[in-house]
Each structure stands twice: as C-alpha cells, then as structure tokens.
Design a protein around this motif. Structure first.
Motif, PDB file in Angstrom:
ATOM      1  N   ASP A 118       8.389  -7.360   0.962  1.00 32.77           N
ATOM      2  CA  ASP A 118       7.991  -8.767   0.942  1.00 32.77           C
ATOM      3  C   ASP A 118       6.990  -9.046   2.065  1.00 32.77           C
ATOM      4  O   ASP A 118       6.078  -9.851   1.921  1.00 32.77           O
ATOM      5  CB  ASP A 118       9.213  -9.675   1.102  1.00 32.77           C
ATOM      6  CG  ASP A 118      10.067  -9.695  -0.152  1.00 32.77           C
ATOM      7  OD1 ASP A 118       9.497  -9.556  -1.253  1.00 32.77           O
ATOM      8  OD2 ASP A 118      11.293  -9.839  -0.043  1.00 32.77           O
ATOM      9  N   LEU A 119       7.180  -8.353   3.168  1.00 36.52           N
ATOM     10  CA  LEU A 119       6.310  -8.544   4.333  1.00 36.52           C
ATOM     11  C   LEU A 119       5.032  -7.714   4.242  1.00 36.52           C
ATOM     12  O   LEU A 119       3.953  -8.160   4.625  1.00 36.52           O
ATOM     13  CB  LEU A 119       7.071  -8.172   5.608  1.00 36.52           C
ATOM     14  CG  LEU A 119       6.356  -8.371   6.946  1.00 36.52           C
ATOM     15  CD1 LEU A 119       6.057  -9.837   7.183  1.00 36.52           C
ATOM     16  CD2 LEU A 119       7.201  -7.802   8.081  1.00 36.52           C
ATOM     17  N   LEU A 120       5.154  -6.493   3.699  1.00 34.72           N
ATOM     18  CA  LEU A 120       4.026  -5.562   3.648  1.00 34.72           C
ATOM     19  C   LEU A 120       3.717  -5.145   2.218  1.00 34.72           C
ATOM     20  O   LEU A 120       4.618  -4.989   1.399  1.00 34.72           O
ATOM     21  CB  LEU A 120       4.335  -4.298   4.463  1.00 34.72           C
ATOM     22  CG  LEU A 120       4.600  -4.452   5.956  1.00 34.72           C
ATOM     23  CD1 LEU A 120       5.050  -3.122   6.535  1.00 34.72           C
ATOM     24  CD2 LEU A 120       3.349  -4.949   6.686  1.00 34.72           C
ATOM     25  N   TYR A 121       2.434  -4.978   1.938  1.00 36.25           N
ATOM     26  CA  TYR A 121       2.016  -4.319   0.701  1.00 36.25           C
ATOM     27  C   TYR A 121       2.000  -2.835   1.027  1.00 36.25           C
ATOM     28  O   TYR A 121       1.264  -2.391   1.911  1.00 36.25           O
ATOM     29  CB  TYR A 121       0.624  -4.792   0.277  1.00 36.25           C
ATOM     30  CG  TYR A 121       0.116  -4.131  -0.981  1.00 36.25           C
ATOM     31  CD1 TYR A 121       0.355  -4.686  -2.232  1.00 36.25           C
ATOM     32  CD2 TYR A 121      -0.605  -2.934  -0.926  1.00 36.25           C
ATOM     33  CE1 TYR A 121      -0.104  -4.087  -3.391  1.00 36.25           C
ATOM     34  CE2 TYR A 121      -1.069  -2.326  -2.078  1.00 36.25           C
ATOM     35  CZ  TYR A 121      -0.824  -2.902  -3.302  1.00 36.25           C
ATOM     36  OH  TYR A 121      -1.283  -2.291  -4.446  1.00 36.25           O
ATOM     37  N   THR A 122       2.822  -2.042   0.341  1.00 39.56           N
ATOM     38  CA  THR A 122       2.998  -0.629   0.678  1.00 39.56           C
ATOM     39  C   THR A 122       2.781   0.229  -0.556  1.00 39.56           C
ATOM     40  O   THR A 122       3.411   0.008  -1.591  1.00 39.56           O
ATOM     41  CB  THR A 122       4.404  -0.376   1.243  1.00 39.56           C
ATOM     42  OG1 THR A 122       4.648  -1.294   2.318  1.00 39.56           O
ATOM     43  CG2 THR A 122       4.547   1.036   1.761  1.00 39.56           C
ATOM     44  N   TYR A 123       1.878   1.205  -0.450  1.00 43.16           N
ATOM     45  CA  TYR A 123       1.458   2.011  -1.595  1.00 43.16           C
ATOM     46  C   TYR A 123       1.526   3.481  -1.218  1.00 43.16           C
ATOM     47  O   TYR A 123       0.969   3.899  -0.200  1.00 43.16           O
ATOM     48  CB  TYR A 123       0.014   1.636  -1.957  1.00 43.16           C
ATOM     49  CG  TYR A 123      -0.453   2.050  -3.331  1.00 43.16           C
ATOM     50  CD1 TYR A 123      -0.412   1.152  -4.394  1.00 43.16           C
ATOM     51  CD2 TYR A 123      -0.983   3.309  -3.565  1.00 43.16           C
ATOM     52  CE1 TYR A 123      -0.876   1.505  -5.659  1.00 43.16           C
ATOM     53  CE2 TYR A 123      -1.447   3.678  -4.825  1.00 43.16           C
ATOM     54  CZ  TYR A 123      -1.398   2.762  -5.866  1.00 43.16           C
ATOM     55  OH  TYR A 123      -1.853   3.116  -7.112  1.00 43.16           O
ATOM     56  N   GLU A 124       2.222   4.296  -2.030  1.00 39.45           N
ATOM     57  CA  GLU A 124       2.349   5.710  -1.690  1.00 39.45           C
ATOM     58  C   GLU A 124       1.044   6.456  -1.981  1.00 39.45           C
ATOM     59  O   GLU A 124       0.435   6.289  -3.034  1.00 39.45           O
ATOM     60  CB  GLU A 124       3.500   6.370  -2.450  1.00 39.45           C
ATOM     61  CG  GLU A 124       3.723   7.805  -2.005  1.00 39.45           C
ATOM     62  CD  GLU A 124       5.032   8.414  -2.454  1.00 39.45           C
ATOM     63  OE1 GLU A 124       5.308   9.564  -2.052  1.00 39.45           O
ATOM     64  OE2 GLU A 124       5.782   7.743  -3.199  1.00 39.45           O
ATOM     65  N   SER A 125       0.652   7.298  -1.035  1.00 39.86           N
ATOM     66  CA  SER A 125      -0.566   8.095  -1.175  1.00 39.86           C
ATOM     67  C   SER A 125      -0.238   9.489  -1.681  1.00 39.86           C
ATOM     68  O   SER A 125       0.814  10.049  -1.394  1.00 39.86           O
ATOM     69  CB  SER A 125      -1.289   8.191   0.168  1.00 39.86           C
ATOM     70  OG  SER A 125      -2.427   9.036   0.067  1.00 39.86           O
ATOM     71  N   LEU A 126      -1.186  10.059  -2.414  1.00 42.89           N
ATOM     72  CA  LEU A 126      -1.055  11.438  -2.877  1.00 42.89           C
ATOM     73  C   LEU A 126      -1.372  12.435  -1.769  1.00 42.89           C
ATOM     74  O   LEU A 126      -1.047  13.614  -1.881  1.00 42.89           O
ATOM     75  CB  LEU A 126      -2.043  11.696  -4.021  1.00 42.89           C
ATOM     76  CG  LEU A 126      -1.905  10.864  -5.298  1.00 42.89           C
ATOM     77  CD1 LEU A 126      -3.095  11.122  -6.200  1.00 42.89           C
ATOM     78  CD2 LEU A 126      -0.618  11.194  -6.026  1.00 42.89           C
ATOM     79  N   PHE A 127      -1.999  11.949  -0.696  1.00 38.13           N
ATOM     80  CA  PHE A 127      -2.588  12.834   0.293  1.00 38.13           C
ATOM     81  C   PHE A 127      -1.880  12.740   1.645  1.00 38.13           C
ATOM     82  O   PHE A 127      -1.005  11.900   1.849  1.00 38.13           O
ATOM     83  CB  PHE A 127      -4.076  12.499   0.449  1.00 38.13           C
ATOM     84  CG  PHE A 127      -4.804  12.393  -0.861  1.00 38.13           C
ATOM     85  CD1 PHE A 127      -5.127  13.532  -1.583  1.00 38.13           C
ATOM     86  CD2 PHE A 127      -5.133  11.153  -1.398  1.00 38.13           C
ATOM     87  CE1 PHE A 127      -5.777  13.440  -2.811  1.00 38.13           C
ATOM     88  CE2 PHE A 127      -5.784  11.041  -2.618  1.00 38.13           C
ATOM     89  CZ  PHE A 127      -6.108  12.191  -3.326  1.00 38.13           C
ATOM     90  N   SER A 128      -2.279  13.593   2.574  1.00 36.44           N
ATOM     91  CA  SER A 128      -1.749  13.544   3.935  1.00 36.44           C
ATOM     92  C   SER A 128      -2.252  12.297   4.640  1.00 36.44           C
ATOM     93  O   SER A 128      -3.168  11.605   4.152  1.00 36.44           O
ATOM     94  CB  SER A 128      -2.195  14.782   4.721  1.00 36.44           C
ATOM     95  OG  SER A 128      -3.606  14.738   4.929  1.00 36.44           O
ATOM     96  N   VAL A 129      -1.684  12.001   5.801  1.00 38.55           N
ATOM     97  CA  VAL A 129      -2.135  10.844   6.584  1.00 38.55           C
ATOM     98  C   VAL A 129      -3.606  11.002   6.948  1.00 38.55           C
ATOM     99  O   VAL A 129      -4.410  10.075   6.786  1.00 38.55           O
ATOM    100  CB  VAL A 129      -1.274  10.671   7.855  1.00 38.55           C
ATOM    101  CG1 VAL A 129      -1.900   9.632   8.799  1.00 38.55           C
ATOM    102  CG2 VAL A 129       0.145  10.248   7.485  1.00 38.55           C
ATOM    103  N   ASP A 130      -3.998  12.182   7.431  1.00 35.52           N
ATOM    104  CA  ASP A 130      -5.395  12.415   7.816  1.00 35.52           C
ATOM    105  C   ASP A 130      -6.342  12.222   6.642  1.00 35.52           C
ATOM    106  O   ASP A 130      -7.382  11.561   6.768  1.00 35.52           O
ATOM    107  CB  ASP A 130      -5.560  13.834   8.379  1.00 35.52           C
ATOM    108  CG  ASP A 130      -5.067  13.969   9.813  1.00 35.52           C
ATOM    109  OD1 ASP A 130      -4.970  12.936  10.510  1.00 35.52           O
ATOM    110  OD2 ASP A 130      -4.766  15.102  10.230  1.00 35.52           O
ATOM    111  N   GLU A 131      -5.993  12.810   5.502  1.00 34.80           N
ATOM    112  CA  GLU A 131      -6.889  12.715   4.340  1.00 34.80           C
ATOM    113  C   GLU A 131      -6.934  11.299   3.789  1.00 34.80           C
ATOM    114  O   GLU A 131      -7.990  10.820   3.386  1.00 34.80           O
ATOM    115  CB  GLU A 131      -6.443  13.697   3.254  1.00 34.80           C
ATOM    116  CG  GLU A 131      -7.473  13.866   2.156  1.00 34.80           C
ATOM    117  CD  GLU A 131      -7.149  14.970   1.166  1.00 34.80           C
ATOM    118  OE1 GLU A 131      -7.907  15.125   0.184  1.00 34.80           O
ATOM    119  OE2 GLU A 131      -6.142  15.689   1.374  1.00 34.80           O
TER     120      GLU A 131
END
Length: 537
Positions: free
Chosen positions: A409-422
C-alpha cells in the motif's frame, strides 16, 4: 424494579457468555482446519481480500471487465468475473467469457514444436531454411530453437507501419513486411521478442505435421484436453452468441435454448484516448498467427496450464525444461526468458503476458512444490500490466512465500528478472533514453561493506525533472522533502530482486495535492521505468 434490573443483568451475562462460547466455537476446529497456505479460506493479502484488490485495481486502471482464475494443481478452485465485457451492451464478465489471450498464445505454438520434437519429426537445431525455402537468405541458417528463444534477430512485423491488426493476411505477406530489413543482431547473441519468429514456427509445424497449424494444435492440445472454451480467431464465428442489441440489451434466448445458459461470449476491447475508453480495432484471425491468435476463457487457460505441469502435453521433463527455463544463448549469455515466458529469481516462478488490441493478458506459475499456485487474469483494456495484481493475488494464498515482503500500500514494488546491478543499469539506460537527468546514486551494500557490515545488494537512484518538480513546489513548497524522485532496487533474503518507489497517490494526499494531474503522470512514469528495466519483453 429490582426484579426487572436482575432480569436485565442475567440477560447481559448470558449474552456475554454466549458470545464468548461463540468465539470458542470458532476456535475449536482450529487444530483441524488449514490456517495458512493450501486450503486456507482466509485468502487475503496485507489485509485486503482478492475481490477488494481487483475492485481497486479496475477502478484505478479504468478496466471495464476482467476474469480471474486460480490454479492450485490439480484444482481450479476459483473462477470469478468482474465488470462488463462490453460497455454498450452490458454483457457480464463470467467464467465462460472468451478473451483474446494475446502473447499467451505463444505457449501453444511452443508446445506444438516440442510435441513434434518428441515424435522425432524435427530437431530444434535444424536451420529453418531446411523447411522454409522462400524466406530471405540471411534467415535460412537461423535454428528452430532460436525462433523459440526470440534470439533470431528477425524484425517484428507488428512494428511496421503497413501492419493492420484488423486486416487479413497470408503468412508470406507478413514475412514480406520485414524481409528486406537487416537482422537486429546476429542470431543467438541476444533476445528480442518478435511475432515474426512465431509466425515462422507455425509454417514449420505445417510442413512437418502435414496439416494446418490450427488443426494440429486443436487435435493435440485443445481437443486432447477437452477445452470447450478455447478457439482460434477463425473459429469465433461458430460460437453461439445472442445479439442483445435486438432485445433492448436484455438476454432472452436462454429462456428457450439451453446453449445460451451461462453463455460463452466474446469481449469488446478498449483503449484509453484522451482520458476516455474507446473501442479498439478488431483482431483479424490471421494477423497474429502463432503469436496472439487464440481466444479462451480464464478457466481454459488454467486447464491448459495444469497440462503443462507434468507429462500431459510434453512427455519428458528434459523437454519441458527447454521451454520452461531461461535461455542459454550460443555465445554463453543467459537470458531469463524463453518462448514468451519470463523467469524470476523466485524459485519456480514464471509468467507470460502482454497486450493485443483492446486487451491485456497475464498468466503466472509458481511451480515450486511448496507453492503450486497459478494466476490467470484477462482484461478488456489494452496496455495494462497485470503483474503486480497477479502477484498480490498469489500472495493471498501464502504471503510468507509469495508476497513482496514490502508494504504494497505504501510502495509500488515490482520483481525484476535481473540482479540489482543489472536492474539499476537498465533503469539508468531508460532514464537516459527519456532524457531524464540522474542526480545521485547510492550503493547501500557497498557503503555497509566499507564500515565492516553485511547487507544484501541494495541501491537507490535519484532523478527527476527540475521543471516538473518546481511546479509542484510552487503549489506546495513543503513537498520539496519528497523530491527529486527515487527508485530503490534491493535483493531479499530469498534472492529475489525488487524495484520499488513510494506510491504517488499517498504522497499527493499528504500534501493535499490529490487533484494535481502531474502526480498521476509521475506514477505512470515511474511504473513505466520500473517495468521496462525489470522485464525482458
């Protein structure tokens, strides 16, 4: 008086004891009934039931109608329709509503190829020129597998000006649109989705199977699984549908013909233009062959999805792995996508999704043995990303395993296919393409390491438009504490990578700026940046 008072006290005490016993009665089966996970009746995520999540999402996105189906293999325990499939007619979204399932259709094509492979009729490494003699010379050495991987480099005919989704085409006409264009990259060195790849696969299927692509898929998938609400576009005219425009928008035929009870009806698709929903162009049966040419109910998509779980459609697990695992390219690069599917760091999670004229479609599969939840969402508005809604719905069945771990509710959160760096690198590229300046970048993981502490990868990027930000501060100077904009990319304890930012509507409410249209556009911009950076397609 005393007697009346005593009676009242007795009644109150009796009521309290009854309520207490009722509470105890509610708990007396607690040890026997599922309290979480599979079979739990309290399907809610972060305090919201599935119906509430969908209602809010449809209202926010302006979606007229949607159908949801849930798989907990081998069951399909939930199929629900919401809203209308046609604004003008008022037809309801229902269990048997037929939706164009868009790029999910690629899954049927990929299964057909694997079925022929298992029969020894073709080899995935065969050059496509072996089967298709009339294609451009530079294409002939491309392999069948590279078409499936979308690693061919062949241009997408959908992106050409001459393409019209409503027009009828012969396959060679679509090929001709891109025949003279150079390959975007050498085959097997990169991945870029192209409808042309899957059009060519259907031609190969026809050559090898010696029957039309339509007939092969119908025989070996649709009819084999008994899918009564799955059709190719060319078969839609055979579906019995009442023309309610002749009866003052009221269904009448079901009263005298059993086939119209709980009918299978096609949808009307919509696009948003200048803040209003308008009817989208109709989809021709031949314009998206093999890529987005199937209509189905959400239940039938789920039924077909269960067929993918074992050897029903593709017999050998090693063959299923070819299309349900990340692509390993000839140059050694691994891409988290294959045949339209995308694969995440969350163990066993894959999804396939996209848009087709006036519609959006989504299918996610949590295939790990501890989860086994699949979500199908089909909607009649184009350009809607259903990923986050689908994730929340899955998490309602077990938030500890399938949730984001953040306050959604507070954050829009979307899972990435990639690493944090990429992922962060891709965000920077998107911002650069959009001409949006980056002001700062923080690597919290690196900062922690410098002071002798450990932290999973965690980065924040700060960016924005001074012109837009200044206009907001002119309206309310105190909003400056929220600016510039920020996106955080972080890895959780399970290795999943997430990109998140504050929900802009909450920020607007905090500063009494809900009516400012810029805030809504900022939300759309941030979502666009995150989705593009976190996805392969």
């Amino acid at each position: 008086m005393k007697k009346s008072f005593l009676i009242l006290v007795v009644l109150l005490i009796s009521g309290m004891m009854s309520a207490q016993n009722g509470g105890n009665d509610m708990k007396k089966f607690e040890s026997q009934l599922p309290q979480e996970g599979r079979g739990n009746v309290r399907v809610a995520y972060q305090g919201k039931a599935i119906d509430q999540m969908i209602y809010e999402f449809m209202e926010e996105q302006g979606i007229p109608g949607m159908t949801l189906a849930i798989v907990q293999a081998p069951y399909i325990p939930r199929i629900v329709g919401y809203g209308v499939t046609d604004i003008e007619k008022g037809n309801l979204a229902a269990a048997k509503t037929l939706w164009p399932i868009g790029p999910i259709s690629q899954g049927f094509t990929a299964v057909a190829i694997m079925q022929l492979y298992e029969k020894g009729k073709l080899d995935l490494n065969d050059p496509i020129g072996k089967y298709l003699k009339e294609i451009p010379e530079p294409w002939k050495s491309i392999s069948i597998l590279q078409l499936m991987q979308h690693s061919s480099g062949i241009a997408d005919y959908r992106e050409q000006k001459a393409f019209d989704v409503s027009a009828n085409y012969q396959p060679e006409q679509l090929v001709q649109m891109v025949a003279t264009l150079p390959l975007a990259f050498d085959a097997g060195t990169d991945v870029k989705q192209s409808a042309t790849n899957f059009l060519l696969l259907t031609s190969i299927i026809e050559k090898v199977a010696k029957m039309p692509y339509h007939d092969f898929v119908k025989k070996h998938q649709i009819d084999y699984l008994g899918l009564k609400q799955t059709y190719f576009g060319e078969d839609i005219p055979n579906v019995k549908q009442e023309d309610v425009t002749t009866t003052a928008n009221v269904h009448q035929t079901f009263k005298k013909d059993k086939d119209y009870i709980n009918p299978s009806e096609t949808t009307t698709g919509y696009v948003e233009k200048e803040g209003k929903l308008v009817v989208a162009p109709t989809i021709s049966p031949t314009s998206l062959k093999g890529f987005a040419d199937i209509w189905a109910s959400a239940e039938n998509v789920s039924h077909w999805d269960i067929g993918l779980a074992g050897s029903v459609l593709i017999e050998k697990p090693e063959n299923r792995d070819i299309i349900y695992k990340p692509t390993k390219l000839a140059n050694g690069k691994t891409v988290p996508a294959m045949a339209g599917w995308q694969f995440y760091n969350h163990k066993g999670l894959m999804d396939i999704k996209g848009n087709v004229s006036g519609h959006s479609a989504f299918l996610s599969r949590f295939t790990d043995a501890s989860e086994l939840v699949c979500v199908t969402l089909l909607a009649n508005k184009e350009g809607v990303d259903l990923t986050n809604l689908g994730r929340k719905i899955a998490a309602a069945f077990d938030s500890s395993k399938m949730g984001t771990g953040a306050n959604d509710d507070l954050l829009y959160t979307y899972e990435s296919l990639f690493s944090v760096d990429e992922t962060m690198s891709k965000i920077e590229k998107v911002l650069k393409t959009m001409g949006i300046p980056v002001f700062a970048k923080f690597d919290h993981g690196k900062n922690a390491e410098e002071v002798g502490l450990k932290l999973r990868p965690n980065q924040v990027i700060v960016f924005g438009s001074p012109k837009v930000g200044t206009a907001l501060m002119q309206e309310n100077p105190s909003i400056s504490i929220e600016l510039p904009l920020k996106i955080s990319v972080w890895e959780d304890k399970n290795g999943s990578v997430w990109a998140s930012f504050p929900q802009m509507n909450l920020m607007a409410a905090e500063y009494d700026m809900e009516s400012n249209p810029v805030i809504g556009k900022m939300q759309e911009l941030l979502e666009k940046i995150v989705i593009k950076a976190a996805s392969q397609y």
